[in-house]
Structure formats: structure tokens, C-alpha cells
Design an enzyme around this catalytic site. Structure first.
Site, PDB file in Angstrom:
ATOM      1  N   GLU A   1      -7.454 -41.798  -2.795  1.00 34.07           N
ATOM      2  CA  GLU A   1      -6.773 -42.824  -3.822  1.00 34.07           C
ATOM      3  C   GLU A   1      -7.278 -42.944  -5.064  1.00 34.07           C
ATOM      4  O   GLU A   1      -6.708 -42.840  -6.228  1.00 34.07           O
ATOM      5  CB  GLU A   1      -6.201 -43.978  -3.005  1.00 34.07           C
ATOM      6  CG  GLU A   1      -5.208 -43.787  -1.967  1.00 34.07           C
ATOM      7  CD  GLU A   1      -5.582 -43.283  -0.423  1.00 34.07           C
ATOM      8  OE1 GLU A   1      -7.025 -43.322  -0.498  1.00 34.07           O
ATOM      9  OE2 GLU A   1      -4.969 -43.424   0.309  1.00 34.07           O
TER      10      GLU A   1
ATOM     11  N   HIS B   1      -1.117 -52.568   6.741  1.00 30.96           N
ATOM     12  CA  HIS B   1       0.105 -51.896   6.104  1.00 30.96           C
ATOM     13  C   HIS B   1       1.298 -52.538   5.853  1.00 30.96           C
ATOM     14  O   HIS B   1       2.613 -52.215   6.012  1.00 30.96           O
ATOM     15  CB  HIS B   1       0.448 -50.840   7.428  1.00 30.96           C
ATOM     16  CG  HIS B   1      -0.443 -49.645   7.268  1.00 30.96           C
ATOM     17  ND1 HIS B   1      -1.937 -49.843   8.072  1.00 30.96           N
ATOM     18  CD2 HIS B   1      -0.478 -48.246   7.302  1.00 30.96           C
ATOM     19  CE1 HIS B   1      -2.240 -48.679   8.058  1.00 30.96           C
ATOM     20  NE2 HIS B   1      -1.584 -47.761   7.454  1.00 30.96           N
TER      21      HIS B   1
HETATM   22  C1  LIG Z   1      -6.512 -45.229   2.399  1.00 32.72           C
HETATM   23  C2  LIG Z   1      -5.379 -44.711   3.241  1.00 32.72           C
HETATM   24  N1  LIG Z   1      -4.649 -43.680   2.750  1.00 32.72           N
HETATM   25  C3  LIG Z   1      -3.645 -43.126   3.390  1.00 32.72           C
HETATM   26  C4  LIG Z   1      -3.486 -43.621   4.737  1.00 32.72           C
HETATM   27  C5  LIG Z   1      -2.162 -42.931   5.450  1.00 32.72           C
HETATM   28  N2  LIG Z   1      -2.948 -42.321   6.678  1.00 32.72           N
HETATM   29  C6  LIG Z   1      -3.135 -43.004   7.848  1.00 32.72           C
HETATM   30  S1  LIG Z   1      -3.904 -41.750   8.954  1.00 32.72           S
HETATM   31  C7  LIG Z   1      -3.854 -40.586   7.580  1.00 32.72           C
HETATM   32  C8  LIG Z   1      -4.376 -39.432   7.902  1.00 32.72           C
HETATM   33  C9  LIG Z   1      -5.860 -39.169   8.507  1.00 32.72           C
HETATM   34  O1  LIG Z   1      -6.166 -38.188   8.728  1.00 32.72           O
HETATM   35  P1  LIG Z   1      -7.657 -37.984   9.374  1.00 32.72           P
HETATM   36  O2  LIG Z   1      -8.752 -38.654   8.689  1.00 32.72           O
HETATM   37  O3  LIG Z   1      -7.924 -36.626   9.642  1.00 32.72           O
HETATM   38  O4  LIG Z   1      -7.361 -38.605  10.620  1.00 32.72           O
HETATM   39  P2  LIG Z   1      -6.449 -38.252  12.033  1.00 32.72           P
HETATM   40  O5  LIG Z   1      -5.362 -38.765  11.831  1.00 32.72           O
HETATM   41  O6  LIG Z   1      -6.340 -36.766  11.810  1.00 32.72           O
HETATM   42  O7  LIG Z   1      -7.008 -38.753  13.188  1.00 32.72           O
HETATM   43  C10 LIG Z   1      -3.265 -41.173   6.727  1.00 32.72           C
HETATM   44  C11 LIG Z   1      -3.152 -40.109   5.295  1.00 32.72           C
HETATM   45  C12 LIG Z   1      -4.156 -44.761   5.095  1.00 32.72           C
HETATM   46  N3  LIG Z   1      -3.896 -45.278   6.381  1.00 32.72           N
HETATM   47  N4  LIG Z   1      -4.972 -45.190   4.349  1.00 32.72           N
END
Ligand SMILES: Cc1ncc(C[n+]2csc(CCOP(=O)(O)OP(=O)(O)O)c2C)c(N)n1
Ligand SMILES: [Mg+2]
Lengths: 356, 332
Positions: free
Chosen positions: A90, A159
Site C-alpha cells: 500500500e 477491518h
Molecule cells: C495491509 C493489508 N492489505 C490488504 C489486505 C487484504 N488481504 C488480506 S489477506 C490478503 C492476501 C495475503 O496473501 P498472503 O500474504 O500470501 O497470505 P495467504 O492469504 O496466502 O495466507 C490480502 C490482500 C489486508 N488484510 N491488509
């Protein structure tokens, strides 16, 4: 802008023009599409705004179509250059959007949940909002950001924020909060066409609501509020989803013979001082309803303006109905307790008017 | 194999408990018994199990939105976890946190975290505490994060910090190939996330995250280094989540069935079973008795959660501060 003024486009009554009943999310996407068609410099960035790519062909799959499917279908129309999926970075991509805005583009950034704005806060505060001023007016930052706010969906503390007051506190940044399909169309278009950075906050509770939307192209002037309902006994001031809460409260008050006026602020920075003063001058009583936490909030700011500029019109203290000074809890009953409810507004009005 | 029989049993119990907790929790969520959003980690049992097998309650872990497996590996009780997901007063956080914020500070679990990347520096801070108190040998910090989180600036700042201060940290990247629907080949500029380590002056290793023994070995080495005061390590574990990003996500929109089947063939629990029975380290009978006990535990957890009371609404106002009783109970 081709709005028919005769139909009072800022409030109820605009149903007189041609249009249709639409979902908030659908008109939001249609407006993004219209603005992208209107101006080639407009492009979109965010996480999963198309969502997913085929491993072999590298083509976008549009599997998510953005959080809450806000941008579904746009990547097929505009391609991956203008509908840019980002890594989870971000601070990086908001900063890049500021840089792109400083150099001639009109970026629109989807920050997903409103809470995530803090990850990019430095770019917003120190770069987006201040560049024009500190560089002596040499430049401008035509940047639009949007995100989803609000409690009520079991998303818990990280959230569910509604801290738009934190953004409204920043000189140089504009903040708008639509409350229905009509206002999101006009405010989003205005935000994208505006030459200053504008943050548009959509409460999650609004996204699937429907409402009347005129077919014609229009913008809503930033900084203007509107009357949702005319009344004489008390002014209810709402913003974002609390404008819906105020209208529900007004319906309940009508049943017990209290005639409430409802103002939907729509813009939080700049905001419409005149409409507040005008209404309070008529009703002499006011309740401001805000889902943000109360300390240093928009509710407090509106109350200060009313106390300052409409003091002589007041028959009773300026009241605020807000969330508690706490993070958002997870469990459903706790979340309901946290959010301002129509019953809280009704109770406050009854107390205020001595009608208990 | 250099793992004690007791440890092997713990590993199997933990992996199977994670698997069944996630499946049960998902079923309950889809039934409407959960209060909100839930992310499952079945398929990804090996990384937290293989790492936490080396930890005690004095070691700290930071977790993510996909945190149930981390919690279970760190010894949290599944009945209180289930109750938290159900938003009940008996939940691990009294219903305040939910699936995304389960924590247990008595067990060295710094909390699941809803902001991607946000828990990474917390593990660094726990390691800093250990260093300041001179107890690095018994208290390391492990930061679990995903491939998606590896794009956050805070990871890079945290790695540099841990390295310049030589802190006892394990950066444990669970690369499941996706961040929501976004594939890591699209969003991550390096072939291996482990290669980021080089720039920060620490070892970086790539491990098969479907093989709990491989994870166990790599983690053992990294944690021994950390305990010896030799600083941080980045471990990238290539793994796979079996279900959607969150409870209502449909993976068929962005993952191919061949790919899903490929990883199911590598299933970490089946791999464990094959390995220990072939090498005669555990009997099928023993494995079954562990599974049976977990099945019962899940039934009990659901019953406990269902029968638990909702939190009293007055708790909304508690614990905003330690020593200041909040006078603003909503201005109403
Ligand atoms: C700062 C932030 N940006 C976006 C999100 C929305 N979000 C939640 S999980 C996720 C994906 C995370 O991917 P990864 O780190 O690979 O973990 P996984 O879900 O695969 O376990 C996103 C974009 C968030 N919770 N926090
Ligand atoms: Mg991932």
C-alpha cells in the site's frame, strides 16, 4: 453537467428525471467505467481489482473483480495497463499514484478496506495532501482513493474502521462519504474530475443497497450536503451509513408525532456549514449521528460549528450519537452495541424534546 | 530419522488437529455458526507444525489472518478457538477478536493479525526483548507471513533491523502461491522469496512446505542459530491452501484443477503417514488412535462453542485501556 435543477438533484425529488433503481455497487462500477471512457488519463490500481492471471497465457482472469466485486469486468474493457493489479504494497502503490498524479495522470486507487489506509498514510499526508502547498502552488495532485469502512459484518477490529475524521483533519485532502446509489455516482465522478486528492469512503453496509439513480450524467459538488427529508422539530445529521440510520429514526419519530429533518452531509472535507446552520435555525434542535469514534470526530466538528454559528437558534444542547471510544468488537451483539442504531437516535431525540 | 517418538506423535497430532479444526470450522461457518470472516489453512499444516515443534511457551510467534494453524501449533486449545470464532464469551479473546485475532499470550502467541505484514515486526520486537533480557537461548521470535505479505515494506524493514541487531528471529514465509487470487509469480519479483535474505545479510532457505520433516530440519537449524546468538534466518516454505482465501471464496475462478490435484498428492499428512509407517516409527494403529481422539476433540469443541454464552454487551467498553475506565460509552 446536465442535471435538471428543477428536480433538486441534491435531495429527494430527483426521482422526477429519467432513471432507474440500481444497486450501490453497480452504479459505482458504471461510474468508474464512464470516467475511464471520458478521460484516457484515468487509470485504476489496487489489490485483486481484476484478481488472478492464467499461468500459461498471462491473461487476467477477473476472478475477484475487486473487493466486493467493485471493478468486475473493467479489465476486459480497459486492459491490464489501466486496470492494474498491485502486489500488497500500500505505501508503495499509493506513493506511486501520487507521483503519477504529480506528473499528469489521474490515478484512482482502491485501498480495499478503509483500515489499510494507515499503511499508506505517510504518502497521503506528507505527499498527496501537501505537495501543492509546500511547492508554492506549482503542482496539483488529481488523485482519487476509495475504500470500504464500517462495522456490522463480523470483520472485527482491523477491518471495520470509520475513522474518516482522521483524513478530514488533513489540509489539502478532500473527503467524501456517499450514502446511496445517487450520491455515489455524483461524488465519484466529481472526485475523479477534481484536481485535488479526494478520498471516497463507502460503508460496507451500503454496498448492496438499492436506490434511484438518474440516467443523465451529473456530478455532486464537493463540499455540499443535502436534505433527505424536511421537518420542523429536530435536525438529524447523518454521513455515510448513518444517513440511512437517521432516515430510519425519522420514520420512527414520525410515528410518535415528531417531525424530523434529515441532512446527509455527503462531503466531510470541505463540508457544508450553511446547510447545518440553515436547518438548525428552523428546527432549533440537532442530533448528529456518526459511526466514527467520538473523540475529535466529524460529529464533534459539526457540533462545534453549530455551537459557534447557530448558538442563538438552539433550544437544547447539541447532541451526538456515536460509537463508543473503543475499537470495533467481533461478536455480533457487541458489534450491534457498538454501532449507532435508529433506537439510539430516537431515544436521544425524545430526551432532548422532553418526550420520554 | 533424528526425531523422538514423542515428537513424532506431537507432529502428527498437531497436523491432524489443524486439518480437522479448519474443516470443522469451515463447515460451522457455512452453517452460520461463526460470526464473520474466516480463513482456513488446511493444506498448510507442515510449516507451523515443523517450526513450532522446536519451540516452547517462552518463544513467541507472530501470525496472520490465516492463523488457526499457528495457534494450534503453539498449543492453543481448540475449544476456546472455536468459541472465539463463534463470538462467544468463552472464546480465547472473549468474543472481541474472532477468527482473525485469536491469541494466547501465556503460550507465546502474539495474535493472529488482520493487516497483511503487520505482525512481522512484532516477532522482531519479541526477539529484541529476549536479547535485552539476555535470554535469546530460550526465547526466539518467529514471524509467520505469506507470499503476499513479502511485498510489504514492513517485511524488508524488519529483516534489516533483525539483521543489524543480530536478533533471534525466524522469518517464516508460507508461500502458498497466492495472495487472494493473485498468483505469486505475478506479484513477487524474485523466483524465490528466500533470495531476499541475501540483501539483508542473513541465510535464506527454500523448503518443501508439504514435507513436515524438511520444515522440521530447516527450522531446527535456524532456531539453533538464533538461540546461539547468530541472528535471523529467512525460511521460505512452498505450500498450498486447500480451500479458498476465505470461507466463501471459490478457487475454481483462479486455480486450475490439475494444480489443486497436484498438491493434494503431496499432502503433508499423508506424506507423514507413509514415511513413519514405512520406516516403522509409528504403527497405523497408533495413527488411528490419534485421529480418533482428534475427531472427538472437534465434536467437543463445537459443542462447547455452541453451548457457550454470548458475551455481555457491557464488555464492549472494557479493555480499551489498562487503567482508565472509559467514560465515553458512545455519546447517546
Ligand atoms: C495491509 C493489508 N492489505 C490488504 C489486505 C487484504 N488481504 C488480506 S489477506 C490478503 C492476501 C495475503 O496473501 P498472503 O500474504 O500470501 O497470505 P495467504 O492469504 O496466502 O495466507 C490480502 C490482500 C489486508 N488484510 N491488509
Ligand atoms: Mg499466500
Amino acid at each position: 453537467m446536465t442535471t435538471s435543477q428543477a428536480n433538486n438533484p441534491l435531495g429527494p425529488g430527483y426521482e422526477g428525471v429519467a432513471g432507474s433503481e440500481m444497486r450501490f455497487r453497480d452504479i459505482f462500477r458504471d461510474t468508474l467505467r464512464a470516467e475511464m471512457n471520458r478521460d484516457d488519463d484515468v487509470f485504476l490500481m489496487g489489490e485483486d481489482i481484476s484478481g488472478g492471471f492464467d499461468k500459461d497465457t498471462k491473461e487476467p482472469l477477473d476472478a475477484w473483480g475487486g473487493p466486493f466485486a467493485a471493478t468486475k469486468g473493467l479489465v476486459q474493457e480497459f486492459g491490464v495497463e489501466r486496470i492494474r493489479d498491485t502486489p500488497i504494497s500500500e505505501a508503495g502503490f499509493v506513493g506511486a499514484a501520487v507521483g503519477s498524479a504529480l506528473t499528469g495522470m489521474r490515478p484512482v486507487v482502491d485501498l480495499m478496506y478503509f483500515d489499510f489506509v494507515t499503511v499508506a498514510f505517510d504518502q497521503l499526508l506528507s505527499n498527496a495532501a501537501k505537495s501543492r502547498y509546500m511547492f508554492g502552488g506549482q503542482t496539483k495532485v488529481p488523485l482519487t482513493l476509495f475504500a470500504r469502512s464500517g462495522a456490522g459484518t463480523g470483520h472485527a477490529a482491523q477491518h471495520s474502521e470509520s475513522f474518516y475524521s482522521m483524513l478530514a483533519h488533513i489540509p489539502g485532502l478532500k473527503v467524501v462519504v456517499p450514502s446511496d446509489p445517487y450520491s455515489v455516482k455524483g461524488l465519484l465522478a466529481a472526485a475523479i474530475r477534481d484536481d485535488d486528492p479526494v478520498f471516497l469512503v463507502n460503508d460496507k453496509k451500503l454496498i448492496n443497497l438499492t436506490g434511484f439513480v438518474p440516467d443523465e450524467e451529473y456530478i455532486i459538488e464537493l463540499g455540499k450536503g443535502r436534505y433527505m427529508r424536511r421537518g420542523t422539530d429536530v435536525t438529524l445529521v447523518g454521513m455515510s451509513y448513518t444517513s440511512v440510520v437517521c432516515q430510519q429514526a425519522a420514520d420512527q419519530l414520525a410515528e410518535i408525532g415528531i417531525d424530523a429533518e434529515v441532512i446527509d452531509m455527503m462531503s466531510l472535507s470541505p463540508f457544508d456549514e450553511d446547510i447545518l446552520i440553515e436547518s438548525v435555525a428552523k428546527t432549533n434542535n440537532v442530533v448528529i449521528v456518526d459511526e466514527d469514534t467520538p473523540r475529535a470526530s466529524m460529529a464533534s466538528e459539526f457540533a462545534a460549528v453549530i455551537a459557534d454559528k447557530a448558538f442563538d437558534h438552539l433550544d437544547s444542547p447539541v447532541k451526538r450519537v456515536t460509537s463508543p471510544h473503543s475499537p470495533v468488537p467481533y461478536s455480533r451483539d457487541l458489534e450491534i452495541e457498538f454501532m449507532p442504531q435508529p433506537a439510539d437516535v430516537v431515544g436521544t431525540v425524545k430526551k432532548l424534546l422532553g418526550r420520554e | 530419522m533424528d526425531i523422538s517418538k514423542k515428537k513424532l506423535e506431537w507432529i502428527y497430532t498437531t497436523m491432524y488437529r489443524i486439518r480437522r479444526f479448519e474443516e470443522t470450522m469451515l463447515e460451522q461457518t457455512l452453517k452460520g455458526n461463526s460470526m464473520g470472516v474466516a480463513h482456513t489453512s488446511d493444506g498448510q499444516e507442515a510449516p507451523p507444525t515443523g517450526i513450532c515443534a522446536h519451540l516452547t511457551d517462552k518463544d513467541w510467534i507472530g501470525s496472520t489472518h490465516r492463523g488457526h494453524g499457528h495457534c494450534i501449533s503453539k498449543g492453543l486449545e481448540t475449544d476456546k478457538m472455536m468459541a472465539e470464532v463463534f463470538g462467544k464469551a468463552t472464546g480465547q479473546c472473549g468474543g472481541k477478536g474472532g477468527s482473525m485475532h485469536i491469541s494466547d499470550f501465556s503460550k507465546g502467541m502474539l495474535g493472529a493479525n488482520g493487516i497483511v505484514g503487520a505482525s512481522i515486526p512484532l516477532a522482531v520486537g519479541a526477539a529484541l526483548t529476549a536479547k535485552l533480557k539476555g535470554i535469546e537461548n530460550e526465547s526466539v521470535g518467529v514471524s509467520f507471513f505469506g507470499d503476499g505479505a513479502s511485498s510489504q515494506g514492513v517485511l524488508h524493514e524488519s529483516m534489516n533491523l533483525a539483521s543489524v541487531w543480530k536478533l533471534p528471529v525466524i522469518f517464516a514465509c508460507e508461500n502458498n502461491g497466492y495472495a487472494e487470487a493473485t498468483p505469486s509469480w505475478y506479484a513477487v519479483s524474485a523466483e524465490d522469496i528466500a533470495s531476499r535474505a541475501e540483501g539483508y545479510g542473513m541465510p535464506g532457505v527454500v523448503v518443501d512446505g508439504m514435507d513436515v520433516f524438511a520444515v522440521y530440519d530447516a527450522a531446527g537449524e535456524a532456531i539453533a542459530r538464533a538461540r546461539a546468538g547468530e541472528g535471523p534466518t529467512l525460511i521460505e516454505m512452498k505450500t498450498y491452501r486447500y480451500h479458498g482465501h476465505f470461507h466463501a471464496d471459490d478457487t475454481s475462478k483462479y486455480r486450475k484443477p490439475e494444480e489443486e490435484e497436484y498438491y493434494k498428492k503431496l499432502d503433508s499428512i499423508k506424506h507423514f503417514e507413509r514415511t513413519v509407517t514405512k520406516q516403522k516409527l509409528m504403527t497405523e494403529k497408533k495413527l488411528k488412535s490419534i485421529r480418533d481422539a482428534i475427531e472427538q476433540e472437534m465434536l467437543d469443541a463445537v459443542e462447547f462453542a455452541l453451548n457457550s454464552p454470548m458475551p455481555d454487551v457491557s464488555t464492549v467498553y472494557d479493555d480499551v485501556y489498562v487503567n482508565y475506565s472509559n467514560p465515553i460509552a458512545g455519546l447517546r
